[in-house]
Design a protein around this motif. Structure first.
Motif, PDB file in Angstrom:
ATOM      1  N   ILE A   1       5.989  -0.385  -4.764  1.00  0.00           N
ATOM      2  CA  ILE A   1       4.783   0.352  -5.137  1.00  0.00           C
ATOM      3  C   ILE A   1       5.168   1.809  -5.331  1.00  0.00           C
ATOM      4  CG2 ILE A   1       4.116   0.737  -2.717  1.00  0.00           C
ATOM      5  CD1 ILE A   1       1.196   0.483  -3.591  1.00  0.00           C
ATOM      6  N   SER A   2       4.672   2.420  -6.403  1.00  0.00           N
ATOM      7  CA  SER A   2       5.037   3.802  -6.691  1.00  0.00           C
ATOM      8  C   SER A   2       3.873   4.518  -7.347  1.00  0.00           C
ATOM      9  CB  SER A   2       6.276   3.866  -7.587  1.00  0.00           C
ATOM     10  OG  SER A   2       6.008   3.266  -8.841  1.00  0.00           O
ATOM     11  N   ARG A   3       4.057   5.820  -7.465  1.00  0.00           N
ATOM     12  CA  ARG A   3       3.016   6.672  -8.030  1.00  0.00           C
ATOM     13  C   ARG A   3       3.602   7.494  -9.166  1.00  0.00           C
ATOM     14  NH1 ARG A   3       0.591  11.868  -4.729  1.00  0.00           N
ATOM     15  NH2 ARG A   3      -0.273  12.954  -6.540  1.00  0.00           N
ATOM     16  N   ASP A   4       2.762   7.751 -10.181  1.00  0.00           N
ATOM     17  CA  ASP A   4       3.195   8.583 -11.294  1.00  0.00           C
ATOM     18  C   ASP A   4       2.061   9.530 -11.632  1.00  0.00           C
ATOM     19  OD1 ASP A   4       4.110   7.992 -14.792  1.00  0.00           O
ATOM     20  OD2 ASP A   4       4.256   9.764 -13.518  1.00  0.00           O
ATOM     21  N   GLY A   5       2.256  10.806 -11.367  1.00  0.00           N
ATOM     22  CA  GLY A   5       1.206  11.768 -11.672  1.00  0.00           C
ATOM     23  C   GLY A   5       0.059  11.689 -10.691  1.00  0.00           C
ATOM     24  N   ALA A   6      -1.073  12.157 -11.130  1.00  0.00           N
ATOM     25  CA  ALA A   6      -2.200  12.294 -10.217  1.00  0.00           C
ATOM     26  C   ALA A   6      -3.007  11.023 -10.071  1.00  0.00           C
ATOM     27  CB  ALA A   6      -3.105  13.426 -10.692  1.00  0.00           C
ATOM     28  N   ASN A   7      -2.997  10.175 -11.103  1.00  0.00           N
ATOM     29  CA  ASN A   7      -3.988   9.108 -11.093  1.00  0.00           C
ATOM     30  C   ASN A   7      -3.458   7.712 -11.336  1.00  0.00           C
ATOM     31  OD1 ASN A   7      -5.695  11.340 -10.975  1.00  0.00           O
ATOM     32  ND2 ASN A   7      -7.240  10.358 -12.227  1.00  0.00           N
ATOM     33  N   THR A   8      -2.167   7.519 -11.345  1.00  0.00           N
ATOM     34  CA  THR A   8      -1.641   6.208 -11.709  1.00  0.00           C
ATOM     35  C   THR A   8      -0.715   5.662 -10.637  1.00  0.00           C
ATOM     36  OG1 THR A   8      -1.736   6.819 -14.050  1.00  0.00           O
ATOM     37  CG2 THR A   8      -0.444   4.877 -13.476  1.00  0.00           C
ATOM     38  N   MET A   9      -0.886   4.384 -10.343  1.00  0.00           N
ATOM     39  CA  MET A   9      -0.033   3.696  -9.388  1.00  0.00           C
ATOM     40  C   MET A   9       0.569   2.476 -10.068  1.00  0.00           C
ATOM     41  SD  MET A   9      -1.124   2.023  -5.733  1.00  0.00           S
ATOM     42  CE  MET A   9      -2.290   0.910  -6.493  1.00  0.00           C
TER      43      MET A   9
ATOM     44  N   SER B   1       0.840  -1.195   0.000  1.00  0.00           N
ATOM     45  CA  SER B   1       0.000   0.000   0.000  1.00  0.00           C
ATOM     46  C   SER B   1       0.875   1.245   0.000  1.00  0.00           C
ATOM     47  CB  SER B   1      -0.925   0.033   1.214  1.00  0.00           C
ATOM     48  OG  SER B   1      -0.184   0.153   2.410  1.00  0.00           O
ATOM     49  N   ARG B   2       0.280   2.347  -0.433  1.00  0.00           N
ATOM     50  CA  ARG B   2       1.000   3.607  -0.448  1.00  0.00           C
ATOM     51  C   ARG B   2       0.036   4.730  -0.105  1.00  0.00           C
ATOM     52  NH1 ARG B   2       5.415   6.371  -3.450  1.00  0.00           N
ATOM     53  NH2 ARG B   2       4.761   8.537  -3.671  1.00  0.00           N
ATOM     54  N   ARG B   3       0.400   5.528   0.881  1.00  0.00           N
ATOM     55  CA  ARG B   3      -0.377   6.717   1.176  1.00  0.00           C
ATOM     56  C   ARG B   3      -0.063   7.739   0.093  1.00  0.00           C
ATOM     57  NH1 ARG B   3      -0.313   4.207   6.100  1.00  0.00           N
ATOM     58  NH2 ARG B   3      -2.042   4.672   7.482  1.00  0.00           N
ATOM     59  N   TRP B   4      -1.084   8.313  -0.500  1.00  0.00           N
ATOM     60  CA  TRP B   4      -0.925   9.025  -1.766  1.00  0.00           C
ATOM     61  C   TRP B   4      -0.007  10.226  -1.648  1.00  0.00           C
ATOM     62  CZ3 TRP B   4      -1.727   6.703  -5.965  1.00  0.00           C
ATOM     63  CH2 TRP B   4      -1.927   7.376  -7.168  1.00  0.00           C
ATOM     64  N   ARG B   5      -0.239  11.082  -0.653  1.00  0.00           N
ATOM     65  CA  ARG B   5       0.534  12.313  -0.567  1.00  0.00           C
ATOM     66  C   ARG B   5       1.851  12.135   0.170  1.00  0.00           C
ATOM     67  NH1 ARG B   5      -4.768  13.986  -0.588  1.00  0.00           N
ATOM     68  NH2 ARG B   5      -5.246  15.607  -2.096  1.00  0.00           N
ATOM     69  N   SER B   6       1.831  11.409   1.273  1.00  0.00           N
ATOM     70  CA  SER B   6       3.059  11.285   2.053  1.00  0.00           C
ATOM     71  C   SER B   6       4.056  10.344   1.408  1.00  0.00           C
ATOM     72  CB  SER B   6       2.735  10.794   3.464  1.00  0.00           C
ATOM     73  OG  SER B   6       2.357   9.423   3.452  1.00  0.00           O
ATOM     74  N   GLY B   7       3.549   9.395   0.627  1.00  0.00           N
ATOM     75  CA  GLY B   7       4.430   8.417   0.007  1.00  0.00           C
ATOM     76  C   GLY B   7       4.786   7.260   0.905  1.00  0.00           C
ATOM     77  N   SER B   8       4.227   7.225   2.088  1.00  0.00           N
ATOM     78  CA  SER B   8       4.511   6.140   3.022  1.00  0.00           C
ATOM     79  C   SER B   8       4.032   4.816   2.435  1.00  0.00           C
ATOM     80  CB  SER B   8       3.809   6.409   4.345  1.00  0.00           C
ATOM     81  OG  SER B   8       3.970   5.327   5.225  1.00  0.00           O
ATOM     82  N   THR B   9       4.885   3.805   2.490  1.00  0.00           N
ATOM     83  CA  THR B   9       4.557   2.507   1.904  1.00  0.00           C
ATOM     84  C   THR B   9       4.593   1.404   2.949  1.00  0.00           C
ATOM     85  OG1 THR B   9       6.876   2.153   1.304  1.00  0.00           O
ATOM     86  CG2 THR B   9       5.450   3.141  -0.368  1.00  0.00           C
ATOM     87  N   LEU B  10       3.901   0.325   2.624  1.00  0.00           N
ATOM     88  CA  LEU B  10       3.849  -0.849   3.490  1.00  0.00           C
ATOM     89  C   LEU B  10       3.814  -2.072   2.587  1.00  0.00           C
ATOM     90  CD1 LEU B  10       3.518  -1.853   6.442  1.00  0.00           C
ATOM     91  CD2 LEU B  10       1.045  -1.821   6.037  1.00  0.00           C
ATOM     92  N   TYR B  11       4.579  -3.103   2.946  1.00  0.00           N
ATOM     93  CA  TYR B  11       4.653  -4.312   2.136  1.00  0.00           C
ATOM     94  C   TYR B  11       4.397  -5.552   2.979  1.00  0.00           C
ATOM     95  CZ  TYR B  11       6.971  -1.362  -1.319  1.00  0.00           C
ATOM     96  OH  TYR B  11       7.263  -0.374  -2.217  1.00  0.00           O
ATOM     97  N   ALA B  12       3.820  -6.548   2.339  1.00  0.00           N
ATOM     98  CA  ALA B  12       3.724  -7.855   2.977  1.00  0.00           C
ATOM     99  C   ALA B  12       5.127  -8.452   3.083  1.00  0.00           C
ATOM    100  CB  ALA B  12       2.827  -8.770   2.145  1.00  0.00           C
ATOM    101  N   ASP B  13       5.335  -9.240   4.112  1.00  0.00           N
ATOM    102  CA  ASP B  13       6.656  -9.842   4.320  1.00  0.00           C
ATOM    103  C   ASP B  13       7.092 -10.676   3.112  1.00  0.00           C
ATOM    104  OD1 ASP B  13       6.156 -10.513   7.876  1.00  0.00           O
ATOM    105  OD2 ASP B  13       6.796  -8.704   6.817  1.00  0.00           O
TER     106      ASP B  13
END
Length: 124
Positions: free
Chosen positions: A69-77, A49-61
């Motif tokens: 996981i990353s973001r590009d622009g306003a609407n794409t992950m 998962s990724r919090r949209w603005r902060s960029g904080s991520t979390l992964y399964a072990d």
């Protein structure tokens, strides 16, 4: 908001894929997006998962260090998946959450919107 997942395919073990999730409709102004997967005969499980603005991520072990996981622009992950293993074979779903939370977003019930899924098959 509608989510469209793409990028799945058939790859050999050790290979890579990049999954995309595009949010259509109004510019996505939600809180977070995530990826889940469901293998045949198994329950859906959290991947990242990724919090949209902060960029904080979390992964399964099981995927940490191989998936990003990353973001590009306003609407794409994206979900970059490397060093694929046969046990990564599953349908991968993207999901989006509207509102803030301090909880770790690892449950499907914490998300408001879902994409249709994209199949990832890893051959040994």
């Amino acid at each position: 908001v509608q989510l469209q997942a793409s990028g799945g395919g058939l790859v050999q073990a050790g290979g890579s894929l990049r999954l995309s999730c595009a949010a259509s409709g109004p510019t996505f102004s939600g809180y977070a997006m995530g990826w889940f997967r469901q293998a045949p005969g198994k329950e859906r499980e959290f991947v990242a998962s990724r919090r949209w603005r902060s960029g904080s991520t979390l992964y399964a072990d099981s995927v940490r260090g191989r998936f990003t996981i990353s973001r590009d622009g306003a609407n794409t992950m994206y979900l970059q998946i490397n060093s694929l293993k046969p046990e990564d074979t599953a349908v991968y779903y993207c999901a989006a959450r509207r509102s803030p939370t301090t909880a770790a977003m690892t449950l499907g019930s914490q998300y408001d919107y879902w994409g249709q899924g994209t199949q990832v098959t890893v051959s040994s």
